[in-house]
Design an enzyme around this catalytic site. Structure first.
Site, mmCIF file in Angstrom:
data_model
loop_
_atom_site.group_PDB
_atom_site.id
_atom_site.type_symbol
_atom_site.label_atom_id
_atom_site.label_comp_id
_atom_site.label_asym_id
_atom_site.label_seq_id
_atom_site.Cartn_x
_atom_site.Cartn_y
_atom_site.Cartn_z
ATOM 1 C CE1 TYR A 87 -3.692 2.122 0.457
ATOM 2 C CE2 TYR A 87 -2.654 2.824 2.625
ATOM 3 C CZ TYR A 87 -3.649 3.094 1.362
ATOM 4 O OH TYR A 87 -4.860 4.078 1.672
ATOM 5 C CE1 TYR A 121 -2.499 0.406 5.989
ATOM 6 C CE2 TYR A 121 -0.185 0.883 5.345
ATOM 7 C CZ TYR A 121 -1.169 -0.058 5.194
ATOM 8 O OH TYR A 121 -1.273 -1.150 4.598
HETATM 9 N N1 NAD Z 1 -7.746 -3.708 1.999
HETATM 10 C C1 NAD Z 1 -6.928 -2.597 1.675
HETATM 11 O O1 NAD Z 1 -7.078 -1.303 1.590
HETATM 12 C C2 NAD Z 1 -5.692 -2.888 1.053
HETATM 13 C C3 NAD Z 1 -4.937 -2.096 -0.028
HETATM 14 C C4 NAD Z 1 -3.670 -2.258 -0.189
HETATM 15 C C5 NAD Z 1 -3.021 -3.546 0.165
HETATM 16 N N2 NAD Z 1 -3.622 -4.456 1.071
HETATM 17 C C6 NAD Z 1 -3.121 -5.686 1.480
HETATM 18 O O2 NAD Z 1 -3.739 -6.569 0.828
HETATM 19 C C7 NAD Z 1 -3.445 -8.003 1.518
HETATM 20 C C8 NAD Z 1 -4.710 -8.506 1.805
HETATM 21 O O3 NAD Z 1 -5.789 -7.776 2.499
HETATM 22 P P1 NAD Z 1 -7.254 -7.806 2.481
HETATM 23 O O4 NAD Z 1 -7.716 -6.345 2.069
HETATM 24 O O5 NAD Z 1 -7.660 -8.845 1.219
HETATM 25 O O6 NAD Z 1 -7.805 -8.234 3.912
HETATM 26 P P2 NAD Z 1 -7.879 -9.535 4.476
HETATM 27 O O7 NAD Z 1 -8.407 -9.328 6.026
HETATM 28 O O8 NAD Z 1 -9.005 -10.462 3.519
HETATM 29 O O9 NAD Z 1 -6.669 -10.513 3.976
HETATM 30 C C9 NAD Z 1 -5.442 -10.441 5.164
HETATM 31 C C10 NAD Z 1 -5.212 -11.589 5.424
HETATM 32 O O10 NAD Z 1 -4.128 -11.836 6.384
HETATM 33 C C11 NAD Z 1 -4.265 -13.107 7.202
HETATM 34 N N3 NAD Z 1 -3.355 -13.394 8.103
HETATM 35 C C12 NAD Z 1 -3.306 -12.344 9.421
HETATM 36 N N4 NAD Z 1 -2.470 -13.141 10.305
HETATM 37 C C13 NAD Z 1 -2.160 -14.156 9.765
HETATM 38 C C14 NAD Z 1 -1.182 -15.155 10.181
HETATM 39 N N5 NAD Z 1 -0.568 -14.992 11.351
HETATM 40 N N6 NAD Z 1 -0.943 -16.182 9.513
HETATM 41 C C15 NAD Z 1 -1.664 -16.552 8.277
HETATM 42 N N7 NAD Z 1 -2.457 -15.284 7.669
HETATM 43 C C16 NAD Z 1 -2.705 -14.287 8.416
HETATM 44 C C17 NAD Z 1 -5.669 -13.098 7.513
HETATM 45 O O11 NAD Z 1 -6.288 -14.437 7.638
HETATM 46 C C18 NAD Z 1 -6.336 -12.720 6.077
HETATM 47 O O12 NAD Z 1 -6.539 -13.733 5.348
HETATM 48 C C19 NAD Z 1 -2.799 -7.462 2.907
HETATM 49 O O13 NAD Z 1 -1.521 -7.436 2.796
HETATM 50 C C20 NAD Z 1 -3.371 -6.014 2.989
HETATM 51 O O14 NAD Z 1 -2.268 -4.958 3.675
HETATM 52 C C21 NAD Z 1 -4.977 -4.033 1.478
#
Ligand code: NAD
Length: 278
Positions: A168, A179
């Site tokens: 991000y 953040y």
């Molecule tokens: N949502 C946003 O605004 C956004 C924007 C840019 C990037 N991202 C990134 O995208 C990625 C996915 O996020 P998302 O928005 O789909 O949310 P999400 O909550 O669906 O995904 C986050 C995942 O991390 C997993 N996780 C957390 N702790 C863990 C552990 N100890 N072991 C294994 N898995 C673990 C969770 O189970 C979950 O599946 C992340 O890296 C997030 O930072 C999100």
């Protein structure tokens, strides 16, 4: 340009439920012919001394994950419980892949967690404890290295494979919504991407890239972040193309996973161009 992922094994981490970005990416890869191996957070033999609340959280999370994968991706997808904070769990997953005779072409890292983000609030950086800092680093940054090291040690990664991590803009900038701690972990993740791109590229032609995506509050991780709704709206207005969609992100990941890709060490933006704004 025409490409597919036929005959390629793709590991997808980070599916929680149907709102996860990783699910949209998994669908895209599957549609292009990839064989999927999906990991989800869940209880394993390596979890010790769990509280009742901890145990029920992990059980619920894993059953949501397996139901989502079955419903949205089909019965033929391999699933595995993985908590990236436990090295033995990572290694047991790598051993499982080895025993299945699988060779890995692509890996999606879509994992983030920061305990300083709670009930829609984000702790000021001046109050973040050593433990909270290390936890966010461990789950959200080091996990990429730990996973890939474990695969590498067992020679599971094919020559010319491709690894993508989700990031991000908050990795680099103080963005309009808090953040903070997770932003520091994302910086580390992006820096790791470059070091890994260098070593794995030289040795095995493996590509390692990160993609910074638009704010996306539909997911569990996104909905937890304070002010993300407002940020989603303002980025949409300010970005030259408006916010990117999860499908845009998925197409970019699949493009980076394609055979013959020669892009590596990149921190790409799939954000409708928001990153050029001052
Ligand atoms: N949502 C946003 O605004 C956004 C924007 C840019 C990037 N991202 C990134 O995208 C990625 C996915 O996020 P998302 O928005 O789909 O949310 P999400 O909550 O669906 O995904 C986050 C995942 O991390 C997993 N996780 C957390 N702790 C863990 C552990 N100890 N072991 C294994 N898995 C673990 C969770 O189970 C979950 O599946 C992340 O890296 C997030 O930072 C999100």
């Amino acid at each position: 340009m025409n490409f597919n992922l036929e005959g390629r094994s793709v590991i997808i981490t980070g599916i929680t439920d149907s709102s996860s970005l990783a699910l949209v990416i998994a669908k895209e890869c599957k549609q292009l012919g990839a064989k999927l191996i999906c990991t989800g957070l869940g209880k394993t033999e390596f979890h010790q001394n769990l509280s009742e609340a901890g145990l029920s959280f992990l059980e619920r999370t894993y059953s949501d994950f397996t139901e989502t994968v079955k419903r949205e991706l089909g019965d033929d997808v391999i699933t595995y419980p993985l908590d990236v904070t436990i090295q033995k769990n990572i290694d047991s997953f790598a051993e499982f892949l080895l025993n299945q005779g699988l060779q890995i072409h692509s890996v999606l890292h879509s994992i983030a967690m920061d305990k300083t983000i709670r009930q829609g609030k984000v702790k000021p950086i001046m109050t973040v404890s050593r433990e909270e800092f290390m936890d966010a680093m461990n789950v959200s940054a080091f996990s990429l290295l730990a996973l890939i090291q474990s695969f590498y040690q067992r020679n599971l990664l094919v020559q010319g494979g491709s690894i993508v991590a989700l990031s991000y803009l908050g990795a680099e900038r103080v963005v309009s919504h808090p953040y903070k701690n997770i932003g520091v972990a994302k910086s580390a993740l992006e820096r790791l991407v470059k070091e890994m791109a260098m070593e794995l590229g030289k040795e095995k032609q493996i590509q390692v890239n990160a993609i910074r995506f638009s704010p996306y509050r539909a997911s569990k991780a996104g909905s937890a972040i304070e002010g993300l709704e407002q940020a989603e709206k303002s980025c949409d207005t300010l970005a030259p193309l408006g916010n990117a969609s999860a499908k845009d992100l998925a197409e970019e990941v699949a493009y980076l996973f394609r055979p013959g890709n020669r892009i590596t060490g990149e921190i790409r933006h799939v954000d409708g161009g928001y990153h050029i704004r001052g």
